[in-house]
Design a protein around this motif. Structure first.
Motif, PDB file in Angstrom:
ATOM      1  N   VAL A  68       0.861  -1.188   0.000  1.00  0.00           N
ATOM      2  CA  VAL A  68       0.000   0.000   0.000  1.00  0.00           C
ATOM      3  C   VAL A  68       0.896   1.235   0.000  1.00  0.00           C
ATOM      4  N   SER A  69       0.597   2.206  -0.852  1.00  0.00           N
ATOM      5  CA  SER A  69       1.381   3.443  -0.938  1.00  0.00           C
ATOM      6  C   SER A  69       0.479   4.635  -0.680  1.00  0.00           C
ATOM      7  N   TYR A  70       1.071   5.712  -0.160  1.00  0.00           N
ATOM      8  CA  TYR A  70       0.279   6.850   0.337  1.00  0.00           C
ATOM      9  C   TYR A  70       0.822   8.172  -0.195  1.00  0.00           C
ATOM     10  N   PHE A  71      -0.096   9.026  -0.608  1.00  0.00           N
ATOM     11  CA  PHE A  71       0.224  10.414  -0.963  1.00  0.00           C
ATOM     12  C   PHE A  71      -0.584  11.349  -0.067  1.00  0.00           C
ATOM     13  N   LEU A 169       4.955  12.982  -8.222  1.00  0.00           N
ATOM     14  CA  LEU A 169       4.968  12.052  -7.092  1.00  0.00           C
ATOM     15  C   LEU A 169       3.834  11.028  -7.219  1.00  0.00           C
ATOM     16  N   ILE A 170       2.692  11.443  -7.748  1.00  0.00           N
ATOM     17  CA  ILE A 170       1.588  10.506  -7.961  1.00  0.00           C
ATOM     18  C   ILE A 170       1.946   9.498  -9.058  1.00  0.00           C
ATOM     19  N   THR A 179       1.004  -2.335  -6.146  1.00  0.00           N
ATOM     20  CA  THR A 179       0.686  -1.475  -5.001  1.00  0.00           C
ATOM     21  C   THR A 179      -0.727  -0.921  -5.114  1.00  0.00           C
ATOM     22  N   PHE A 180      -1.356  -0.751  -3.968  1.00  0.00           N
ATOM     23  CA  PHE A 180      -2.675  -0.131  -3.852  1.00  0.00           C
ATOM     24  C   PHE A 180      -2.445   1.291  -3.370  1.00  0.00           C
ATOM     25  N   VAL A 181      -2.945   2.280  -4.118  1.00  0.00           N
ATOM     26  CA  VAL A 181      -2.569   3.678  -3.895  1.00  0.00           C
ATOM     27  C   VAL A 181      -3.640   4.411  -3.080  1.00  0.00           C
ATOM     28  N   GLY A 207      -7.427   0.608  -8.713  1.00  0.00           N
ATOM     29  CA  GLY A 207      -6.747   0.195  -7.496  1.00  0.00           C
ATOM     30  C   GLY A 207      -6.286   1.358  -6.645  1.00  0.00           C
ATOM     31  N   TYR A 208      -7.243   2.210  -6.233  1.00  0.00           N
ATOM     32  CA  TYR A 208      -6.872   3.353  -5.393  1.00  0.00           C
ATOM     33  C   TYR A 208      -8.067   3.821  -4.565  1.00  0.00           C
ATOM     34  N   ILE A 209      -7.731   4.589  -3.526  1.00  0.00           N
ATOM     35  CA  ILE A 209      -8.725   5.317  -2.729  1.00  0.00           C
ATOM     36  C   ILE A 209      -8.332   6.788  -2.745  1.00  0.00           C
ATOM     37  N   ILE A 210      -9.295   7.658  -3.020  1.00  0.00           N
ATOM     38  CA  ILE A 210      -9.055   9.103  -2.980  1.00  0.00           C
ATOM     39  C   ILE A 210      -9.918   9.727  -1.890  1.00  0.00           C
TER      40      ILE A 210
END
Length: 524
Positions: A68-71, A169-170, A179-181, A207-210
């Motif tokens: 899992v990756s985070y911005f 960076l995104i 990875t799940f972003v 595959g992401y959550i905003i």
């Protein structure tokens, strides 16, 4: 199709006991394009950090498959060129490249031995796993999809605009393997053009959550809504608009039946109290004809009373569920001193550059502010909008700016000014008005005794805005006031600024908000 499973999770911050989640059970599909929505302080950023693993549940567990990756996140500052920064953020690729170069130098000088060869193949295998040899072309392709020029990759990363840095960076996150972003407010500070490019880029991904309050943006890029409501968490397939419309229909039904429900709840609570009283009386009094038969009157009566009590309690709980997620609408009124009808502030042919910079941020700008002006400073990232606000407010100095004597300015900044300490510290405004505004903005009722560190970014900014609006002022300056703000606050602020007779200058990338509030537009 992988899953992230949240099982019976409870979380609270140790330094101040305030449960954020209690016994939460949710399953998330890592192929979904999810919007995470909810009012400020409901725990959106906390949930993302729990999914990432940077926070640990107080009880229960989170099961993840894959990474899992985070911005937002901090990039590696040891590299300066933008291409090197992006490579390093993908998985330490630039560091691996430098190690491979060092090994090749050793091989060319015949310094290699068995241990060096083993280390070389370990680094090489890792580089191949990350698709290192093809990564530069993949970065260029992603950059093109984001609407950015490849020439930016040759610049120093620190010289790029905030929007360009965000986009790069995104890109690095989506180029990471398996990875799940998680994206926490990625549109903050992005101008209209950059936001549009990010929207088109995310449409091609999955595959992401905003977590965002930009509803138009969420509509374009999401197919599931994960909502942190007032009393529960729900998942719904579809766009943000579909979810919002469903919520509105539900709330409208609840509003229509609210009076009836409240009457029924009151009636059920009276019945419950009466039934408990009868049961207690029956328990204390002895039935005069009681025997040892199965039809013992007292016991039968008590069983009936308890069954009636349980039925009433179940009915009562069901009725209360219908009202628990309904958000209360509160109207904001902004109080501003009315100045005389002449020019309040003048900027004539203003040119400005920061110390050491080779170019001007602003050049030959002229702006006069009169009572009743609602001026929208509009332009791309780096156009000098915030700089002009600071010059007008006197936070920076330049020739050509004049203010009418005694004019008072209230200034709301992009970021919260205080992130630690106590809420009461540094308040120079009307404290009763400040508290009233905090409650109006849905800041937690216990905010006065809570450390600022325990509030979310949105709650911190609401506290900041409440402090500023409680000050006596004749001109209001707002620098991106919707950053971190929930949909309900946007509606409150938009209505107040557009309906009331105020003098203000604001910077905002939300086009809908700007068009509804402004009566003058200045392009920079």
């Amino acid at each position: 199709m992988a899953q992230i499973e949240i099982k019976d999770m409870t979380f609270y911050y140790d330094d101040f006991y305030h449960p954020v989640f209690e016994h939460l059970n949710v399953n998330l599909d890592t192929d979904w394009k999810m919007a995470l929505v909810g009012r400020n302080g409901r725990g959106k950023s906390t949930l993302l950090k729990l999914l990432l693993g940077s926070l640990t549940p107080s009880s229960g567990e989170i099961r993840r498959s894959g990474t899992v990756s985070y911005f937002p996140y901090l990039y590696d500052a040891s590299f300066t060129k933008a291409m090197d920064v992006v490579k390093e953020c993908i998985g330490g690729l630039r560091t691996l490249e430098l190690k491979l170069l060092k090994f090749e130098e050793q091989f060319s000088k015949e310094y290699a031995n068995e241990a060096i060869s083993a280390a070389y193949y370990e680094v090489l295998n890792r580089y191949l796993e990350l698709d290192g040899y093809a990564m530069e072309s993949r970065i260029c392709k992603e950059l093109s999809q984001m609407g950015l020029s490849e020439a930016l990759l040759e610049q120093d990363f620190d010289t790029l605009s905030g929007g360009e840095q965000t986009c790069m960076l995104i890109i690095a996150l989506f180029l990471r393997k398996d990875t799940f972003v998680l994206l926490d407010e990625p549109t903050n500070h992005l101008d209209v053009g950059k936001k549009e490019h990010l929207k088109e880029y995310l449409k091609k991904k999955k595959g992401y959550i905003i977590a965002s309050h930009d509803t138009e943006f969420l509509d374009a890029v999401c197919d599931h809504i994960l909502a942190i409501n007032k009393a529960d968490i729900s998942i719904e397939q579809g766009s943000y608009s579909t979810w919002h419309n469903n919520m509105e229909l539900k709330e409208q039904f609840e509003l229509r039946t609210k009076e009836k429900l409240e009457h029924e709840i009151s009636q059920l609570e009276r019945q419950s109290k009466q039934t408990r009283a009868w049961s207690n009386i029956g328990n204390k009094q002895k039935y005069p004809f009681a025997g040892h038969f199965r039809t013992n009157g007292t016991r039968a009566y008590m069983r009936q009373a308890k069954a009636a009590e349980q039925h009433i309690q179940d009915n009562l709980a069901e009725k209360k569920q219908l009202l628990r997620n309904m958000e209360e609408e509160r109207k904001l009124h902004i109080t501003q001193e009315k100045p005389q009808r002449d020019c309040l502030l003048m900027a004539d042919h203003v040119t400005f550059s920061y110390e050491g910079a080779s170019t001007h941020v602003l050049e030959d700008v002229t702006l006069h502010i009169y009572p009743g002006d609602k001026i929208w400073l509009r332009g791309k990232n780096g156009a000098g909008k915030t700089t002009l606000l600071k010059l007008l407010a006197g936070r920076l100095s330049a020739q050509g700016i004049r203010r009418r004597g005694g004019i008072s300015i209230a200034y709301i900044t992009q970021e919260p000014t205080e992130r630690s300490g106590a809420v009461k510290e540094g308040i120079q405004a009307d404290y009763c008005r400040f508290k009233e505004l905090c409650m109006l903005f849905d800041v937690p009722p216990d905010f006065e005794r809570r450390p600022l560190e325990t509030l979310s970014s949105g709650e911190l900014k609401k506290v900041d805005i409440a402090k500023t609006l409680a000050e006596h002022h004749q001109i209001l300056f707002l620098d991106e006031p919707l950053n971190y703000m929930d949909v309900q606050f946007k509606a409150q602020l938009e209505e107040a600024l557009s309906e009331e007779e105020l003098t203000l200058v604001f910077v905002e990338h939300n086009t809908e908000f700007g068009e509804r509030v402004a009566n003058r537009v200045i392009e920079l």
